[in-house]
Design a protein around this motif. Structure first.
Motif, mmCIF file in Angstrom:
data_model
loop_
_atom_site.group_PDB
_atom_site.id
_atom_site.type_symbol
_atom_site.label_atom_id
_atom_site.label_comp_id
_atom_site.label_asym_id
_atom_site.label_seq_id
_atom_site.Cartn_x
_atom_site.Cartn_y
_atom_site.Cartn_z
ATOM 1 N N SER A 56 55.461 -32.833 -23.585
ATOM 2 C CA SER A 56 55.749 -33.085 -22.174
ATOM 3 C C SER A 56 57.253 -33.295 -22.013
ATOM 4 C CB SER A 56 55.000 -34.331 -21.700
ATOM 5 O OG SER A 56 55.556 -35.490 -22.308
ATOM 6 N N ALA A 57 57.697 -33.327 -20.775
ATOM 7 C CA ALA A 57 59.125 -33.570 -20.519
ATOM 8 C C ALA A 57 59.540 -34.921 -21.084
ATOM 9 C CB ALA A 57 59.412 -33.494 -19.026
ATOM 10 N N TRP A 58 58.713 -35.947 -20.912
ATOM 11 C CA TRP A 58 59.057 -37.285 -21.410
ATOM 12 C C TRP A 58 59.119 -37.306 -22.939
ATOM 13 C CZ3 TRP A 58 61.761 -41.196 -20.784
ATOM 14 C CH2 TRP A 58 61.547 -42.362 -21.494
ATOM 15 N N GLN A 59 58.220 -36.602 -23.599
ATOM 16 C CA GLN A 59 58.247 -36.551 -25.063
ATOM 17 C C GLN A 59 59.524 -35.877 -25.554
ATOM 18 O OE1 GLN A 59 54.444 -34.616 -25.462
ATOM 19 N NE2 GLN A 59 53.465 -36.502 -26.181
ATOM 20 N N ARG A 60 60.003 -34.877 -24.848
ATOM 21 C CA ARG A 60 61.276 -34.239 -25.219
ATOM 22 C C ARG A 60 62.438 -35.217 -25.064
ATOM 23 N NH1 ARG A 60 60.753 -28.559 -25.607
ATOM 24 N NH2 ARG A 60 58.696 -27.905 -24.960
ATOM 25 N N VAL A 61 62.396 -36.021 -24.017
ATOM 26 C CA VAL A 61 63.425 -37.048 -23.827
ATOM 27 C C VAL A 61 63.365 -38.060 -24.963
ATOM 28 C CG1 VAL A 61 64.133 -38.986 -22.357
ATOM 29 C CG2 VAL A 61 63.572 -36.777 -21.338
ATOM 30 N N GLN A 62 62.154 -38.456 -25.354
ATOM 31 C CA GLN A 62 62.008 -39.406 -26.464
ATOM 32 C C GLN A 62 62.619 -38.858 -27.751
ATOM 33 O OE1 GLN A 62 57.659 -39.897 -25.915
ATOM 34 N NE2 GLN A 62 58.101 -42.090 -26.067
ATOM 35 N N ARG A 65 66.392 -39.011 -27.596
ATOM 36 C CA ARG A 65 66.917 -40.379 -27.695
ATOM 37 C C ARG A 65 66.494 -41.103 -28.965
ATOM 38 N NH1 ARG A 65 65.674 -42.539 -21.585
ATOM 39 N NH2 ARG A 65 67.197 -41.233 -20.532
ATOM 40 N N HIS A 66 65.816 -40.409 -29.861
ATOM 41 C CA HIS A 66 65.262 -41.062 -31.048
ATOM 42 C C HIS A 66 66.348 -41.745 -31.876
ATOM 43 C CE1 HIS A 66 63.005 -41.662 -34.740
ATOM 44 N NE2 HIS A 66 61.919 -41.470 -34.019
ATOM 45 N N ILE A 124 63.565 -47.241 -24.578
ATOM 46 C CA ILE A 124 62.764 -47.149 -23.369
ATOM 47 C C ILE A 124 61.363 -46.720 -23.775
ATOM 48 C CG2 ILE A 124 62.471 -45.963 -21.177
ATOM 49 C CD1 ILE A 124 65.494 -45.539 -21.135
ATOM 50 N N THR A 125 60.381 -47.453 -23.358
ATOM 51 C CA THR A 125 59.000 -47.081 -23.706
ATOM 52 C C THR A 125 58.208 -46.671 -22.514
ATOM 53 O OG1 THR A 125 58.313 -49.386 -23.535
ATOM 54 C CG2 THR A 125 58.906 -48.563 -25.728
#
Length: 125
Positions: A56-62, A65-66, A124-125
């Motif tokens: 998902s888009a959020w998983q790509r952001v995660q 930012r890892h 950010i979670t």
């Protein structure tokens, strides 16, 4: 180095843990489990492909930012030679988030412009 898996990566880590157990059992008991090892490696690769091809888009952001993602200087160190960092903006300021400089990529001289994330970026979670 401690692992910091994201929630969607946990199935891969579980399969990797099981693969390690199979290898350890094979070594400890001198049993040939090569076919099981190959099957588990194939399953890990298929699971990894499935997970990372459907993010998902959020998983790509995660991922971006890892905490264990390489920094700009990690790439510079591995890819370039003769690195000379340039500093300042003619007003005596230096943006630590934009390390840039001159280097060589193989024999080719080049300008390197990067973005460096902060080391204290809040999670950010």
């Amino acid at each position: 180095m401690a692992l910091h898996p994201l929630d969607f990566e946990k199935p891969i880590l579980e399969l990797q843990r099981r693969l390690d157990e199979i290898r350890e059992h094979s070594d400890r008991h001198d049993v040939d489990l090569d076919s099981e090892v190959e099957a588990m490696e194939a399953k890990i690769n298929a699971t990894r492909r499935e997970i990372y091809s459907n993010l998902s888009a959020w998983q790509r952001v995660q991922i971006a930012r890892h905490v264990q993602r390489p920094y700009a200087f990690d790439y510079i160190e591995r890819c370039f030679t003769d690195w000379v960092e340039l500093h300042g903006d003619r007003l005596f300021a230096d943006d630590k988030a934009m390390p840039s400089g001159l280097a060589r990529l193989g024999a080719q001289p080049c300008v390197v412009l990067t973005h460096q994330k902060g080391a204290a970026t809040p999670k950010i979670t």
